[in-house]
Design a protein around this motif. Sequence first.
Motif, PDB file in Angstrom:
ATOM      1  N   PRO A 101      16.782 -19.693 -84.152  1.00 31.56           N
ATOM      2  CA  PRO A 101      17.603 -20.902 -84.014  1.00 31.56           C
ATOM      3  C   PRO A 101      17.951 -21.512 -85.364  1.00 31.56           C
ATOM      4  CG  PRO A 101      15.734 -20.939 -82.498  1.00 31.56           C
ATOM      5  CD  PRO A 101      15.505 -19.794 -83.425  1.00 31.56           C
ATOM      6  N   THR A 102      19.170 -22.026 -85.475  1.00 27.56           N
ATOM      7  CA  THR A 102      19.612 -22.655 -86.718  1.00 27.56           C
ATOM      8  C   THR A 102      19.777 -24.162 -86.580  1.00 27.56           C
ATOM      9  OG1 THR A 102      21.981 -22.431 -86.210  1.00 27.56           O
ATOM     10  CG2 THR A 102      20.895 -20.570 -87.308  1.00 27.56           C
ATOM     11  N   GLY A 103      19.966 -24.654 -85.349  1.00 26.85           N
ATOM     12  CA  GLY A 103      20.205 -26.076 -85.161  1.00 26.85           C
ATOM     13  C   GLY A 103      21.600 -26.502 -85.560  1.00 26.85           C
ATOM     14  N   GLU A 104      22.484 -25.543 -85.845  1.00 28.38           N
ATOM     15  CA  GLU A 104      23.851 -25.838 -86.242  1.00 28.38           C
ATOM     16  C   GLU A 104      24.813 -25.323 -85.181  1.00 28.38           C
ATOM     17  OE1 GLU A 104      24.619 -24.396 -90.178  1.00 28.38           O
ATOM     18  OE2 GLU A 104      22.615 -24.933 -90.875  1.00 28.38           O
ATOM     19  N   GLU A 105      25.902 -26.060 -84.987  1.00 25.97           N
ATOM     20  CA  GLU A 105      26.827 -25.724 -83.903  1.00 25.97           C
ATOM     21  C   GLU A 105      27.527 -24.391 -84.131  1.00 25.97           C
ATOM     22  OE1 GLU A 105      30.521 -27.754 -81.376  1.00 25.97           O
ATOM     23  OE2 GLU A 105      29.961 -28.564 -83.341  1.00 25.97           O
ATOM     24  N   TYR A 106      27.936 -24.124 -85.351  1.00 23.69           N
ATOM     25  CA  TYR A 106      28.693 -22.900 -85.629  1.00 23.69           C
ATOM     26  C   TYR A 106      27.978 -22.014 -86.643  1.00 23.69           C
ATOM     27  CZ  TYR A 106      32.432 -24.866 -82.847  1.00 23.69           C
ATOM     28  OH  TYR A 106      33.156 -25.383 -81.808  1.00 23.69           O
ATOM     29  N   SER A 107      26.688 -21.819 -86.413  1.00 22.67           N
ATOM     30  CA  SER A 107      25.902 -20.885 -87.215  1.00 22.67           C
ATOM     31  C   SER A 107      24.849 -20.252 -86.321  1.00 22.67           C
ATOM     32  CB  SER A 107      25.238 -21.615 -88.398  1.00 22.67           C
ATOM     33  OG  SER A 107      24.461 -20.719 -89.158  1.00 22.67           O
ATOM     34  N   SER A 134      37.414 -22.556 -80.022  1.00 22.09           N
ATOM     35  CA  SER A 134      36.468 -23.418 -79.301  1.00 22.09           C
ATOM     36  C   SER A 134      37.132 -24.354 -78.302  1.00 22.09           C
ATOM     37  CB  SER A 134      35.669 -24.258 -80.305  1.00 22.09           C
ATOM     38  OG  SER A 134      36.537 -25.163 -80.983  1.00 22.09           O
ATOM     39  N   ASP A 135      38.394 -24.172 -78.013  1.00 18.99           N
ATOM     40  CA  ASP A 135      39.107 -25.101 -77.135  1.00 18.99           C
ATOM     41  C   ASP A 135      38.704 -24.896 -75.680  1.00 18.99           C
ATOM     42  OD1 ASP A 135      40.946 -27.009 -76.269  1.00 18.99           O
ATOM     43  OD2 ASP A 135      42.520 -25.512 -76.005  1.00 18.99           O
ATOM     44  N   GLY A 136      38.226 -25.958 -75.026  1.00 20.41           N
ATOM     45  CA  GLY A 136      37.931 -25.902 -73.593  1.00 20.41           C
ATOM     46  C   GLY A 136      36.635 -25.185 -73.269  1.00 20.41           C
ATOM     47  N   SER A 137      36.430 -24.912 -71.964  1.00 16.66           N
ATOM     48  CA  SER A 137      35.201 -24.262 -71.499  1.00 16.66           C
ATOM     49  C   SER A 137      35.223 -22.785 -71.863  1.00 16.66           C
ATOM     50  CB  SER A 137      35.067 -24.428 -69.981  1.00 16.66           C
ATOM     51  OG  SER A 137      36.141 -23.797 -69.316  1.00 16.66           O
ATOM     52  N   ALA A 138      34.041 -22.174 -71.853  1.00 16.45           N
ATOM     53  CA  ALA A 138      33.951 -20.787 -72.285  1.00 16.45           C
ATOM     54  C   ALA A 138      32.695 -20.140 -71.721  1.00 16.45           C
ATOM     55  CB  ALA A 138      33.934 -20.711 -73.809  1.00 16.45           C
ATOM     56  N   SER A 139      32.681 -18.807 -71.728  1.00 18.91           N
ATOM     57  CA  SER A 139      31.496 -18.025 -71.386  1.00 18.91           C
ATOM     58  C   SER A 139      30.834 -17.594 -72.690  1.00 18.91           C
ATOM     59  CB  SER A 139      31.877 -16.794 -70.563  1.00 18.91           C
ATOM     60  OG  SER A 139      32.469 -17.186 -69.340  1.00 18.91           O
ATOM     61  N   LEU A 140      29.520 -17.823 -72.782  1.00 18.95           N
ATOM     62  CA  LEU A 140      28.802 -17.573 -74.036  1.00 18.95           C
ATOM     63  C   LEU A 140      27.747 -16.490 -73.848  1.00 18.95           C
ATOM     64  CD1 LEU A 140      28.184 -21.289 -75.115  1.00 18.95           C
ATOM     65  CD2 LEU A 140      30.021 -19.777 -75.886  1.00 18.95           C
ATOM     66  N   VAL A 181      20.093 -11.901 -90.547  1.00 20.10           N
ATOM     67  CA  VAL A 181      21.540 -11.686 -90.484  1.00 20.10           C
ATOM     68  C   VAL A 181      22.154 -12.949 -89.884  1.00 20.10           C
ATOM     69  CG1 VAL A 181      23.394 -10.314 -89.468  1.00 20.10           C
ATOM     70  CG2 VAL A 181      21.295  -9.197 -90.255  1.00 20.10           C
ATOM     71  N   THR A 182      23.184 -13.481 -90.527  1.00 22.45           N
ATOM     72  CA  THR A 182      23.754 -14.768 -90.115  1.00 22.45           C
ATOM     73  C   THR A 182      25.239 -14.638 -89.827  1.00 22.45           C
ATOM     74  OG1 THR A 182      22.175 -15.936 -91.523  1.00 22.45           O
ATOM     75  CG2 THR A 182      24.082 -17.189 -90.764  1.00 22.45           C
ATOM     76  N   ALA A 183      25.657 -15.166 -88.693  1.00 24.02           N
ATOM     77  CA  ALA A 183      27.074 -15.311 -88.367  1.00 24.02           C
ATOM     78  C   ALA A 183      27.409 -16.792 -88.445  1.00 24.02           C
ATOM     79  CB  ALA A 183      27.375 -14.767 -86.968  1.00 24.02           C
ATOM     80  N   SER A 184      28.550 -17.109 -89.020  1.00 22.48           N
ATOM     81  CA  SER A 184      28.876 -18.529 -89.182  1.00 22.48           C
ATOM     82  C   SER A 184      30.381 -18.730 -89.244  1.00 22.48           C
ATOM     83  CB  SER A 184      28.235 -19.086 -90.460  1.00 22.48           C
ATOM     84  OG  SER A 184      28.759 -18.436 -91.600  1.00 22.48           O
ATOM     85  N   ILE A 185      30.759 -19.972 -88.956  1.00 23.86           N
ATOM     86  CA  ILE A 185      32.149 -20.416 -89.126  1.00 23.86           C
ATOM     87  C   ILE A 185      32.111 -21.606 -90.058  1.00 23.86           C
ATOM     88  CG2 ILE A 185      34.213 -21.280 -87.983  1.00 23.86           C
ATOM     89  CD1 ILE A 185      33.269 -19.948 -85.442  1.00 23.86           C
TER      90      ILE A 185
END
Length: 217
Positions: free
Chosen positions: A70-76, A158-164, A122-126
């Motif tokens: 866990p990163t605690g960040e929305e886009y990481s 990130s617009d609207g609802s989504a499947s994650l 390994v990290t993915a981020s926006i």
Amino acid sequence: MMRIVMAWSGMQRFSLRAVLVFVAFLALVLAFVMLQARNSVLRREVEMLRAELGYLVPADVSKVNLIEVPTGEEYSWRWRVFAPPGTQFDAGIVTEEIPKSGAPSPSFLGVEIPSEQNGVLVTASITNDLDAGYVLKLDFGNGNVVRDGTLKSRDEFSDGSASLMTAGRNGPQVCDFNEPIILHRRRLHEQTSPTTYSEPKGKSRGMMFWITPTKKP
């Protein structure tokens, strides 16, 4: 009378000995209980640190193993990844035409990471580049960073609802070679009425990071 006094003195010595033994026993019991309580606190702290920093025990050292950190960040998003010696990764990042399963052809080939017992991060981020827009990155933690082209608006992913879906979120995951590992996927839903949305049956907008482990030639 002398016999009575001697008997009473013996009883006192016996009672004092019993009291001392009982006190010593009680002290040992209390010390044990306090030690167990302290150990319980330390175990919880260790488990918390393992969850925060990522702790991975490979279940199969002949395959790629990973777990989410866990990163605690929305886009990481971050994973600890164990790779057997001689492993390399093809990688990809997309924001358009995201499939419901599988992955498109990778954009980056032959990325390597060290083979370490507890894996590497390994990290993915926006990230938001004020000049260029939003940049999607996949950082292998050893200087190898792959990135997608920039997006001008967050609505594009990130617009609207989504499947994650996020790999390793529910615990360690063992992955086969030559099979895509979807690290993180967000498929945007399509609006079917003024108030309802549903997941598209075909490809969707959103974002996806993935890696495919291969044996080094």
